[in-house]
Write an enzyme that holds these catalytic residues in place. Structure first.
Site, PDB file in Angstrom:
ATOM      1  N   CYS A 181       0.917  -1.372  -0.087  1.00 29.63           N
ATOM      2  CA  CYS A 181       0.252  -0.166   0.033  1.00 29.63           C
ATOM      3  C   CYS A 181       0.952   1.213   0.078  1.00 29.63           C
ATOM      4  O   CYS A 181       2.248   1.128  -0.182  1.00 29.63           O
ATOM      5  CB  CYS A 181      -1.036  -0.092   1.010  1.00 29.63           C
ATOM      6  SG  CYS A 181      -0.274   0.133   2.672  1.00 29.63           S
ATOM      7  N   CYS A 205      -4.820  -0.790  -1.832  1.00 35.88           N
ATOM      8  CA  CYS A 205      -5.235   0.785  -2.009  1.00 35.88           C
ATOM      9  C   CYS A 205      -6.655   0.820  -2.252  1.00 35.88           C
ATOM     10  O   CYS A 205      -7.126  -0.322  -3.454  1.00 35.88           O
ATOM     11  CB  CYS A 205      -4.199   1.323  -2.986  1.00 35.88           C
ATOM     12  SG  CYS A 205      -2.565   1.119  -2.361  1.00 35.88           S
ATOM     13  N   CYS A 208      -1.995   3.099  -6.267  1.00 37.73           N
ATOM     14  CA  CYS A 208      -1.205   2.085  -5.630  1.00 37.73           C
ATOM     15  C   CYS A 208       0.035   2.044  -6.038  1.00 37.73           C
ATOM     16  O   CYS A 208       0.458   2.285  -7.249  1.00 37.73           O
ATOM     17  CB  CYS A 208      -1.957   0.699  -5.889  1.00 37.73           C
ATOM     18  SG  CYS A 208      -3.298   0.222  -4.767  1.00 37.73           S
TER      19      CYS A 208
END
Length: 137
Positions: free
Chosen positions: A7, A83, A88
């Protein structure tokens, strides 16, 4: 099997995923997490909601994926991004399969809703990991 959870900050969702995956998969998989813009620390609520289910990530820290051992990237099987509302990170690994599990960032919830948001993220990630486990182990 080697799995990397990615993430942005590596402080909430990917840390939850790392702790849960290590608990669920045990020694069947090598698990790491990282971020593209690490915050330097794990969100206290992430530590708290995993502690509620018997998982201790209090010694984890937020890290950039370049900090992981090059050996880990050899034969990396999966890169799972978590994400939802932000861009991302992208990790180019020719062999690794890429999965995207869009989980809303619990750290962005209002302060009076954070604990609930972290519990919801934990439970969503756990459900996805259990489904993943049924398919791959």
């Amino acid at each position: 099997m080697k799995i990397l959870f990615l993430c942005v900050a590596n402080s909430a969702r990917s840390q939850l995923a790392e702790g849960l995956a290590k608990s669920i998969f045990g020694d069947k998989a090598e698990i790491e997490s990282a971020g593209s813009q690490p915050s330097g620390k794990v969100q206290p609520y992430a530590i708290e909601v995993l502690k509620e289910v018997g998982i201790d990530i209090s010694k984890n820290y937020s890290k950039f994926y370049d900090e992981l051992s090059p050996k880990f990237f050899v034969n990396l099987d999966y890169v799972i991004t978590l994400c939802a509302e932000e861009v991302c990170p992208v990790l180019s690994s020719a062999k690794a399969k890429k999965l995207h599990w869009p989980i809303p960032d619990p750290a962005s919830a209002p302060e009076d809703k954070k604990l609930e948001a972290f519990r919801s993220a934990r439970d969503s990630i756990r459900s996805k990991l259990e489904d993943f486990s049924k398919l791959h182990f």
